[in-house]
Motif scaffolding. Structure first.
Motif, PDB file in Angstrom:
ATOM      1  N   MET A 143       0.861  -1.345   0.045  1.00 43.90           N
ATOM      2  CA  MET A 143      -0.008   0.157   0.016  1.00 43.90           C
ATOM      3  C   MET A 143       0.741   1.353   0.002  1.00 43.90           C
ATOM      4  SD  MET A 143      -2.914  -0.776   2.662  1.00 43.90           S
ATOM      5  CE  MET A 143      -4.077  -2.247   2.767  1.00 43.90           C
ATOM      6  N   ARG A 145       1.665   5.546  -0.102  1.00 41.91           N
ATOM      7  CA  ARG A 145       0.980   6.681   0.347  1.00 41.91           C
ATOM      8  C   ARG A 145       0.975   7.584  -0.645  1.00 41.91           C
ATOM      9  NH1 ARG A 145      -0.117   8.720   5.809  1.00 41.91           N
ATOM     10  NH2 ARG A 145      -0.275  11.034   5.609  1.00 41.91           N
ATOM     11  N   LYS A 146      -0.130   8.276  -1.008  1.00 45.27           N
ATOM     12  CA  LYS A 146       0.085   9.542  -1.985  1.00 45.27           C
ATOM     13  C   LYS A 146       0.040  10.788  -1.085  1.00 45.27           C
ATOM     14  CE  LYS A 146      -1.670  10.798  -6.458  1.00 45.27           C
ATOM     15  NZ  LYS A 146      -2.529  10.511  -7.467  1.00 45.27           N
ATOM     16  N   TYR A 167      -2.845  14.315   0.142  1.00 44.35           N
ATOM     17  CA  TYR A 167      -4.288  14.004   0.338  1.00 44.35           C
ATOM     18  C   TYR A 167      -4.595  14.139   1.715  1.00 44.35           C
ATOM     19  CZ  TYR A 167      -5.665  12.008  -4.157  1.00 44.35           C
ATOM     20  OH  TYR A 167      -5.979  11.783  -5.492  1.00 44.35           O
ATOM     21  N   LEU A 215     -12.833  13.870   3.916  1.00 45.97           N
ATOM     22  CA  LEU A 215     -13.852  12.978   2.908  1.00 45.97           C
ATOM     23  C   LEU A 215     -15.356  13.426   3.275  1.00 45.97           C
ATOM     24  CD1 LEU A 215     -14.176  10.330   1.437  1.00 45.97           C
ATOM     25  CD2 LEU A 215     -14.159   9.022   3.395  1.00 45.97           C
ATOM     26  N   LEU A 241     -13.193  13.039  -1.615  1.00 48.97           N
ATOM     27  CA  LEU A 241     -12.302  14.169  -1.024  1.00 48.97           C
ATOM     28  C   LEU A 241     -12.353  15.661  -1.600  1.00 48.97           C
ATOM     29  CD1 LEU A 241      -8.836  11.874  -0.910  1.00 48.97           C
ATOM     30  CD2 LEU A 241     -10.627  12.263   0.934  1.00 48.97           C
ATOM     31  N   GLY A 248     -13.958   4.308   5.615  1.00 47.55           N
ATOM     32  CA  GLY A 248     -13.334   5.496   4.506  1.00 47.55           C
ATOM     33  C   GLY A 248     -12.680   6.369   5.053  1.00 47.55           C
ATOM     34  N   HIS A 249     -12.799   6.578   6.532  1.00 49.10           N
ATOM     35  CA  HIS A 249     -11.810   7.707   7.166  1.00 49.10           C
ATOM     36  C   HIS A 249     -10.484   6.882   7.368  1.00 49.10           C
ATOM     37  CE1 HIS A 249     -10.362   9.839  10.654  1.00 49.10           C
ATOM     38  NE2 HIS A 249     -10.942  10.872  10.142  1.00 49.10           N
ATOM     39  N   MET A 272      -8.470   7.248   4.243  1.00 51.47           N
ATOM     40  CA  MET A 272      -8.114   8.460   3.938  1.00 51.47           C
ATOM     41  C   MET A 272      -6.951   8.826   4.511  1.00 51.47           C
ATOM     42  SD  MET A 272     -10.164  12.104   4.409  1.00 51.47           S
ATOM     43  CE  MET A 272     -10.364  11.658   6.312  1.00 51.47           C
ATOM     44  N   THR A 273      -6.874   8.510   5.955  1.00 50.26           N
ATOM     45  CA  THR A 273      -5.766   9.072   6.702  1.00 50.26           C
ATOM     46  C   THR A 273      -4.521   8.361   6.300  1.00 50.26           C
ATOM     47  OG1 THR A 273      -6.032   7.220   8.533  1.00 50.26           O
ATOM     48  CG2 THR A 273      -7.166   9.632   8.733  1.00 50.26           C
ATOM     49  N   LYS A 274      -4.516   7.202   5.529  1.00 42.74           N
ATOM     50  CA  LYS A 274      -3.706   6.413   5.106  1.00 42.74           C
ATOM     51  C   LYS A 274      -2.935   6.966   3.562  1.00 42.74           C
ATOM     52  CE  LYS A 274      -1.904   3.041   6.807  1.00 42.74           C
ATOM     53  NZ  LYS A 274      -0.678   3.245   7.438  1.00 42.74           N
ATOM     54  N   GLY A 275      -3.630   7.900   3.205  1.00 39.57           N
ATOM     55  CA  GLY A 275      -3.427   8.699   2.052  1.00 39.57           C
ATOM     56  C   GLY A 275      -3.964   8.305   0.634  1.00 39.57           C
ATOM     57  N   TYR A 276      -4.987   7.452   0.852  1.00 40.69           N
ATOM     58  CA  TYR A 276      -5.698   6.926  -0.341  1.00 40.69           C
ATOM     59  C   TYR A 276      -6.731   7.926  -1.094  1.00 40.69           C
ATOM     60  CZ  TYR A 276      -3.453   2.500   0.507  1.00 40.69           C
ATOM     61  OH  TYR A 276      -2.554   1.558   0.869  1.00 40.69           O
ATOM     62  N   ASP A 277      -6.666   7.783  -2.297  1.00 44.41           N
ATOM     63  CA  ASP A 277      -7.915   8.475  -2.854  1.00 44.41           C
ATOM     64  C   ASP A 277      -9.300   7.369  -2.550  1.00 44.41           C
ATOM     65  OD1 ASP A 277      -9.763  10.043  -4.235  1.00 44.41           O
ATOM     66  OD2 ASP A 277      -9.405   9.147  -6.077  1.00 44.41           O
ATOM     67  N   VAL A 278     -10.330   8.026  -1.951  1.00 45.55           N
ATOM     68  CA  VAL A 278     -11.343   7.054  -1.703  1.00 45.55           C
ATOM     69  C   VAL A 278     -13.064   7.631  -1.975  1.00 45.55           C
ATOM     70  CG1 VAL A 278     -11.232   8.406   0.524  1.00 45.55           C
ATOM     71  CG2 VAL A 278     -12.442   6.148   0.405  1.00 45.55           C
ATOM     72  N   PHE A 306     -11.004   2.475  -2.711  1.00 48.02           N
ATOM     73  CA  PHE A 306      -9.930   3.121  -2.174  1.00 48.02           C
ATOM     74  C   PHE A 306      -8.843   2.594  -3.156  1.00 48.02           C
ATOM     75  CE2 PHE A 306      -7.977   0.282   0.769  1.00 48.02           C
ATOM     76  CZ  PHE A 306      -9.013  -0.506   1.319  1.00 48.02           C
ATOM     77  N   GLU A 347      -5.003   4.426  -5.560  1.00 50.43           N
ATOM     78  CA  GLU A 347      -4.353   5.748  -6.220  1.00 50.43           C
ATOM     79  C   GLU A 347      -5.358   6.719  -6.500  1.00 50.43           C
ATOM     80  OE1 GLU A 347      -0.870   6.755  -6.878  1.00 50.43           O
ATOM     81  OE2 GLU A 347      -0.827   5.612  -5.091  1.00 50.43           O
ATOM     82  N   PHE A 389      -6.215  -6.319   6.737  1.00 50.02           N
ATOM     83  CA  PHE A 389      -5.521  -5.337   6.466  1.00 50.02           C
ATOM     84  C   PHE A 389      -4.038  -4.949   7.164  1.00 50.02           C
ATOM     85  CE2 PHE A 389      -9.159  -4.331   4.354  1.00 50.02           C
ATOM     86  CZ  PHE A 389      -8.936  -3.858   3.215  1.00 50.02           C
ATOM     87  N   GLY A 441      -1.489  -3.187   6.512  1.00 50.31           N
ATOM     88  CA  GLY A 441      -1.079  -1.931   6.411  1.00 50.31           C
ATOM     89  C   GLY A 441      -1.645  -0.856   7.372  1.00 50.31           C
TER      90      GLY A 441
END
Ligand code: TPP
Lengths: 602, 190
Positions: free
Chosen positions: A1, A3-4, A7, A12, A176, B23-24, B27-33, B54, B56, B156, B158
C-alpha cells in the motif's frame, strides 16, 4: 500500500455536504428548501452554519420564491429540491429567468436515475433548456463545492438564477474535498426597478429579448469556461462527451485511452468546442444518463454523434453497463445464488401508520394514497393503497373520484396523506372539497414529522430546521376554518377507536377529515414500552398478529415470535390476538405514554 | 489498484457508520477514496448496500458485479444476495444472524437454509461470526456493525490497530466511543 502525498490535507465529504460547504464559502445568507431525496442534506448541512439563515419551506414553490425574495433584497440565496420538486416550483422558475436576480441565486435540483427513492426518473436538464437558465453539473464532492461557488459568480455576472443539478451518486457519495474560508460577496442593496421586477405583459415583453441575449452571452462563456474541460487521450478512434457521474464511469472503464470532453456547464453547451472535438475523433459518443439532451442538441448542430443507439434511456449507468454496451470483456464474478427472497422496505415496528391501514383494510375502503412512508401501505400484507401519483394528489383525486362515481364510491373511499405532504400541497385540494362539496373523507396521517426523507420538521411540528421552537399550524382549526364540520382526531394505536371513527365518518353525509395522530416511532422523544413476548402455550398459531406486516413479528417453530431488538411495545398486535399470547412484561402499563407537550392523545 | 469493499445489511443496522469508519481510516493512509451510501426509501428495513473504494485514483463511486474484494454483511441472506458482486475467491465477512424479510414473515417465501455452505461452494472465502452476540457482550446490540469492522480489520496489515482506533474516535460520538472500541477489539480478536 502506498501513500500519496497531499491527500492528508483533504476531507472525505458527502456530495451534498460539500455543496453546502460551497454555499457557505460563497457567502450565502438565506436558504429555503423542501426536503426530497437525494437533495435533502444540502439544506440540512447548510443549516449547521449560523451565518446562513436556513429554513424548511412548506413546498418547493414557496422555497424558490423565498430565495428569489432574498436575492431581490440583495443577499445571496439558495433553494434546494429533488427533481419532482422542480415541477412544483416551475412557475416561479420560468419567470425568474425573466426578472433575473439582484444578488446571486442558486437552485439545487437532484435527479434520481434508477428511482432509488422517487416516483419517476425525469431529467431536470429539460428545465434548464426550456426555462433558459444556465445549469452546472458536478461529478464528485470536490466539484460540488467549487461549482457552488462558481454558480454564484455566474449568477451575478449574467444576472440570472443558476441551477446546479445533482444526482443520487454525486449527492450521496463521499469523496475528498479541500475547504476554504467563507468570503462575503460585495454588498448589494435593494433598488426599486419596476421594469425589471414586475412581470406584467408590458414589462415582460421587454425582458424576453434580454433573456435571449443572455443565452447568447452564456453560449460564448461556455466556450471558454474551465467548467468544461478536455481530458486528452492516447487514441482518437473514439471520443466521449459526458458529464456528472457518467464521466466517472467513462474514466473507470476507458481510463486515459480516449479523449473526453467533460461538461460542467451542461446548459448552454459549447457548440464550437464540441465541433472542434468532434473533428479530432473518429467516432463521437455522448454518455448521458436518462434523456438524449446533449445528443439531440449536438445532432441539431449537424454533427454526427452516437448516444442512445448504444446506451439506454432508462435507469442509472455503471461501469459494467458501459463495459457491456461497448462490447468489452465482462468481469468474472462469484456465481449468484438463485431464488433468494427479496427484502423490500417496510413500515417500521411501531409505525403509527400501521394501525390506520389495518383499520381501512378491515373496513374494505378504497384508499387513494399520497407520498411518504405511508405509501408502504400499498405493500403486502396490508396492500391497502390503490393510487399514488404525486404529493397532494390523494386529496384532489378523491374529489374527482367521488364526483365521478357519486354514492357508488362515497362512504367507501378515503384519501390518506401525511402531515408534511398535507402542508405541501394537500391544503389546496382540501379547499376544493370544501368549496365544490364532495362527500369525501380525508385521513391526515399526522406522525408529527416529515418521515420519509429522514425526519425534517414541517409547519405542523412546532419546531424549525434547527430544532428550535417555531410556529405550529393547528390542523384541526385549519380544517374547521375551511368549512369542515366534521374533524376527528384518533390515536391509530387504539384499533377499536380508530375503527369506530372511520365507520362514523364514512357514514356521515358530508365531507370529513380524520386526523390520525401519533408521533413517528423513530423520533427521539418518543418513549417506548419494553418489547412484547409470546406465550407459546397461549399462541394458537392463528397468525392474526401477522396481518399487519410488522417486521418484529415472525413465525418460529410453529408459533409467533417477537424480535425484541425491533419491538417497541406499541401493542397493535396485542389487540389482534384472541388468546392473550402477546404479553407485556409484568407490571408495565398497557398504553404507551408520551410527553404531554409533544402529542395529543385522545 | 483499487480495493473494493461492500457493506451490506438491512436498513437500520448501521452500515453508514461502518463505511464511514473504513472511508476515514483509508483516507488517513493517504488513499483516494469514494464512499457511496443509500438514503431514503431503501432504508426502511429494506436491503441496503454501501460501497467503499480506495486506491491511487478512484473514479466510479459504485462497485459492480465481480468487482468486490470484500463483502461485509450484517445479515446472512444479504451476504448471499450480493455474492455476485464478489471477485472470484473474494472474502465475505458475515454476521451469522438471520432476519426474516417481509415475504418470509407473510409466509409468501421461506428463509433459505444452508446459505453459509452454499456461499462457500461458490469458492468465496466465508468468514462467519455471531457478531450480534459479541456486540451484546461489548454492551449493546447496536455495535454489531463495529464488531464486524473489527473482524474485517484483521485482513489489512497496512493499517495498524492504533490507526483504526484513531478513526473510531473521529467517527463515533464520544459517549459511545468506549462501547465501540470494545466492540471493535472483540471483533478483531475473535
Ligand atoms: C414534489 C415532491 N417533493 C418532495 C418529495 C419527497 N418526499 C417524498 S415523501 C415526502 C414527505 C413525507 O412526509 P409526510 O407526508 O409527513 O409523511 P411520512 O413520511 O412522515 O409518513 C417528501 C418530502 C416528493 N416526492 N415530491
Amino acid at each position: 500500500m502506498s501513500r500519496k502525498a497531499g491527500y492528508a490535507m483533504k476531507e472525505l465529504m458527502l456530495g451534498n455536504k460539500a455543496f453546502a460547504r460551497g454555499l457557505y464559502e460563497a457567502g450565502v445568507s438565506v436558504a429555503s428548501s423542501y426536503p426530497g431525496t437525494p437533495s435533502t442534506e444540502v439544506t440540512e448541512e447548510v443549516a449547521k452554519f449560523d451565518e446562513v439563515y436556513t429554513e424548511w419551506a412548506p413546498n418547493e414553490k414557496v422555497a424558490m420564491e423565498v430565495a428569489f425574495g432574498a436575492s431581490l433584497a440583495g443577499k445571496r440565496s439558495f433553494c434546494g429540491m429533488k427533481h419532482v420538486g422542480m415541477n412544483v416550483a416551475a412557475d416561479p422558475l420560468f419567470t425568474v429567468a425573466y426578472t433575473g436576480v439582484n444578488a446571486g441565486m442558486v437552485i439545487c435540483v437532484a435527479d434520481d436515475a434508477g428511482m432509488h427513492s422517487s416516483q419517476n426518473e425525469q431529467d431536470s436538464r429539460h428545465y434548464a433548456v426550456s426555462a433558459k437558465i444556465p445549469m452546472l453539473e458536478p461529478s464528485d464532492s470536490s466539484e460540488a463545492l467549487n461549482f457552488a461557488k462558481q454558480a454564484y459568480e455566474i449568477s451575478e455576472k449574467f444576472d440570472t438564477p443558476v441551477i446546479m443539478k445533482m444526482c443520487t451518486r454525486v449527492a450521496h457519495s463521499q469523496s475528498l474535498v479541500e475547504t476554504s474560508e467563507r468570503v462575503l460577496p460585495e454588498v448589494k442593496t435593494y433598488e426599486k426597478d419596476i421594469a425589471k421586477y414586475v412581470m406584467m405583459p408590458g414589462n415582460a415583453i421587454k425582458r424576453h429579448p434580454i433573456v435571449e441575449k443572455r443565452m447568447d452571452d452564456l453560449r460564448a462563456f461556455a466556450e471558454t469556461t474551465d467548467l468544461n474541460r478536455i481530458d486528452e487521450g492516447s487514441d482518437n478512434a473514439m471520443g466521449f462527451i459526458t458529464s456528472s457521474t457518467s464521466y466517472q464511469y467513462v474514466k473507470e472503464v476507458f481510463g486515459d485511452k480516449y479523449p473526453v470532453l467533460k461538461l460542467g456547464l451542461v446548459h448552454p453547451i459549447p457548440a464550437n468546442k464540441i465541433k472542434a472535438f468532434s473533428e479530432k475523433v473518429d467516432k463521437l459518443v455522448v454518455v448521458e444518463e436518462l434523456d438524449p439532451v446533449f445528443e439531440e442538441q449536438i445532432k441539431a448542430m449537424g454533427i454526427e454523434v452516437s448516444g442512445k443507439d448504444i446506451l439506454p434511456i432508462l435507469g442509472e449507468f455503471s461501469q459494467s453497463l458501459l463495459t457491456e454496451k461497448f462490447g468489452l470483456e465482462k468481469k468474472d464474478t462469484c456465481s449468484a445464488l438463485e431464488g433468494l427472497p427479496i427484502r423490500p422496505p417496510v413500515m417500521c415496528a411501531g409505525c403509527p401508520h400501521r394501525g390506520m391501514f389495518y383499520t381501512l383494510k378491515k373496513n374494505k375502503c378504497t384508499v387513494l394514497g399520497d407520498i411518504g412512508c405511508y405509501t408502504l401501505g400499498a405493500v403486502a400484507p396490508l396492500s391497502t393503497i390503490e393510487m399514488t401519483l404525486c404529493m397532494g394528489a390523494s386529496v384532489s383525486s378523491i374529489h374527482g373520484f367521488n364526483k365521478a362515481l357519486g354514492s357508488e364510491s362515497e362512504g367507501k373511499t378515503v384519501a390518506v396523506i401525511g402531515d408534511s405532504t398535507f402542508m405541501h400541497s394537500g391544503m389546496t385540494g382540501l379547499a376544493n372539497i370544501a368549496y365544490n362539496q364532495s362527500n369525501s373523507t380525508v385521513v391526515i396521517l399526522d406522525n408529527s414529522i416529515t418521515g420519509m426523507t429522514g425526519h425534517q420538521q414541517n409547519p405542523t411540528t412546532g419546531f424549525n430546521i434547527k430544532g428550535d421552537p417555531a410556529g405550529k399550524i393547528d390542523l384541526e382549526a385549519l380544517c374547521k376554518a375551511m368549512g369542515f364540520n366534521r374533524v376527528r382526531v384518533v390515536d391509530p394505536y387504539d384499533l377499536a377507536e380508530a375503527d369506530k371513527v372511520v365507520k362514523e365518518e364514512l357514514a356521515a353525509n358530508e365531507p370529513s377529515v380524520i386526523i390520525s395522530r401519533r408521533p413517528c416511532a423513530l423520533l427521539k422523544y418518543v418513549k417506548h414500552k419494553p418489547s412484547l413476548h409470546v406465550d407459546r402455550d397461549n399462541c394458537k398459531s392463528c397468525r392474526a398478529c401477522m396481518q399487519i406486516g410488522c417486521p418484529a413479528i415472525s413465525f418460529k417453530e410453529g408459533k409467533a415470535w417477537v424480535d425484541n431488538t425491533l419491538c417497541v411495545g406499541c401493542g397493535v398486535c396485542q389487540q389482534l390476538c384472541h388468546f392473550d399470547a402477546l404479553l407485556t412484561p409484568e407490571n408495565e402499563p398497557k398504553t404507551v405514554l408520551l410527553p404531554p407537550d409533544k402529542a395529543v392523545i385522545l | 489498484m483499487v480495493t473494493n469493499v461492500m457493506v451490506v445489511g438491512v436498513g437500520g443496522q448501521g452500515s453508514l457508520l461502518a463505511s464511514k469508519l473504513l472511508g476515514h481510516v483509508v483516507m488517513t493512509k493517504g488513499y483516494d477514496v469514494k464512499v457511496s451510501e443509500v438514503h431514503g426509501m431503501s432504508q426502511r428495513g429494506g436491503s441496503v448496500v454501501t460501497y467503499v473504494r480506495f486506491g491511487e485514483k478512484v473514479y466510479s463511486p459504485v462497485i459492480d458485479k465481480g468487482e468486490a474484494d470484500y463483502i461485509i454483511s450484517f445479515e446472512t441472506l444479504e451476504a448471499a444476495r450480493y455474492l455476485e458482486f464478489l471477485k472470484p475467491g473474494g472474502r465475505v465477512i458475515v454476521n451469522a444472524q438471520e432476519i426474516d424479510p417481509m415475504p418470509v414473515i407473510t409466509g409468501a417465501a421461506t428463509y433459505p437454509e444452508g446459505l453459509l455452505d452454499k456461499m462457500k461452494e461458490t469458492g468465496a472465502q466465508v468468514d462467519a461470526m455471531d457478531a450480534l452476540d459479541i456486540a451484546c457482550e461489548a454492551g449493546s446490540p447496536k455495535a454489531t456493525n463495529i464488531v464486524l469492522m473489527g473482524r474485517f480489520s484483521k485482513y489489512f496489515d497496512g493499517i495498524t490497530e492504533e490507526e483504526w482506533m484513531k478513526s473510531l474516535e473521529a467517527c463515533v460520538p464520544a459517549k459511545f466511543l468506549e462501547l465501540n472500541k470494545k466492540a471493535f477489539q472483540l471483533g478483531r480478536d475473535n
